[in-house]
Design a protein around this motif. Structure first.
Motif, PDB file in Angstrom:
ATOM      1  N   ALA A  95       0.857  -1.184   0.000  1.00  0.00           N
ATOM      2  CA  ALA A  95       0.000   0.000   0.000  1.00  0.00           C
ATOM      3  C   ALA A  95       0.894   1.235   0.000  1.00  0.00           C
ATOM      4  CB  ALA A  95      -0.918   0.000   1.223  1.00  0.00           C
ATOM      5  N   ASN A  96       0.672   2.104  -0.986  1.00  0.00           N
ATOM      6  CA  ASN A  96       1.492   3.318  -1.118  1.00  0.00           C
ATOM      7  C   ASN A  96       0.675   4.557  -0.794  1.00  0.00           C
ATOM      8  OD1 ASN A  96       3.610   1.725  -1.968  1.00  0.00           O
ATOM      9  ND2 ASN A  96       3.187   2.036  -4.145  1.00  0.00           N
ATOM     10  N   TRP A  97       1.286   5.418  -0.014  1.00  0.00           N
ATOM     11  CA  TRP A  97       0.619   6.666   0.391  1.00  0.00           C
ATOM     12  C   TRP A  97       0.410   7.568  -0.812  1.00  0.00           C
ATOM     13  CZ3 TRP A  97       3.293  11.355   3.024  1.00  0.00           C
ATOM     14  CH2 TRP A  97       2.327  12.226   3.556  1.00  0.00           C
ATOM     15  N   PHE A 142      -4.408   5.868   0.510  1.00  0.00           N
ATOM     16  CA  PHE A 142      -3.412   4.855   0.167  1.00  0.00           C
ATOM     17  C   PHE A 142      -3.919   4.052  -1.025  1.00  0.00           C
ATOM     18  CE2 PHE A 142      -2.051   5.908   4.365  1.00  0.00           C
ATOM     19  CZ  PHE A 142      -0.700   5.603   4.423  1.00  0.00           C
TER      20      PHE A 142
END
Lengths: 146, 146
Positions: free
Chosen positions: B6-8, B14
């Motif tokens: 999960a990428n901000w 996210f």
């Protein structure tokens, strides 16, 4: 009260509606699915990443700690026997930025894991959980608006 | 081993990647989000619906029990104190079809809840769970391919 619905779409596929957002769930071909969407169990890991990720970015904001990027990976090891649940969960926080305040970042992660994140609390009942924080000062040019 | 990332994406958002499928997670405006996707915690309820739903449709297929449709609703009652987790979970299975074999449907649901569904097993550690099965012989013309 939180409520969601999931409607069967044939074979192993379900379409869930959660607060107006759709998610297609499906299974792999080997168990009769068509892989049209995520499998249910890994969604627990997605929920965990989102829960702790939101905790960490909001705690860091309150602490006035600036980071450029945060990437969270979650690995879950399934049990061998039915019911199949995650018996081990490993969280990795990759924090990017210049002159990072590691002490406060560590504190934010610890507060999330030990106090705030209800998904983590839930999974901890059955899973041995641990986490790691990795720091990087690599530039993140495309996400400079963070 | 199952793995997700999960990428901000800024603010509270996210973007998760699970087996090649993307899910945007976000929070409500009142806590700094923009409601671009589901909140993390209700994803636990989605995972539960998908897990038990897939169990039930595959068990019924093995039992040669025909149903026209299955709709699952899940309601979760959050705890009052941090960490906020679901302390009560209510599952409702709405099964549609003609001349439904209620005994076998009840058995499939019970097997899922008591033996197969690892998400249910996980949530049961912290939540008081119960379920209800509702039968309907209403026609389901648009989903006749099930």
């Amino acid at each position: 009260m939180n409520e969601i619905k999931a409607n069967w779409k044939g074979n192993m596929s379900f379409e869930a509606n959660v607060d107006g957002h759709k998610i297609i769930l499906d299974a792999d071909a080997e168990v009769g699915g068509q892989n049209q969407g995520p499998k249910p169990k890994p969604l627990l890991l997605v929920a965990l990443a989102g829960c702790t990720g939101m905790d960490v970015v909001s705690l860091l904001k309150k602490m006035r700690v600036k980071i450029d990027d945060l990437q969270i990976s979650v690995a879950g090891e399934p049990s061998e026997e039915h019911p199949i649940y995650y018996k081990k969960v490993k969280l990795t926080y990759l924090v990017k930025g210049q002159d990072l305040d590691k002490e406060k970042i560590e504190k934010a992660v610890r507060l999330s894991q030990e106090r705030y994140c209800g998904v983590s609390y839930t999974l901890q009942q059955v899973a041995e959980m641990d986490y790691e924080i990795i720091y990087s000062n690599e530039e993140v040019p495309t996400q400079a608006t963070h």
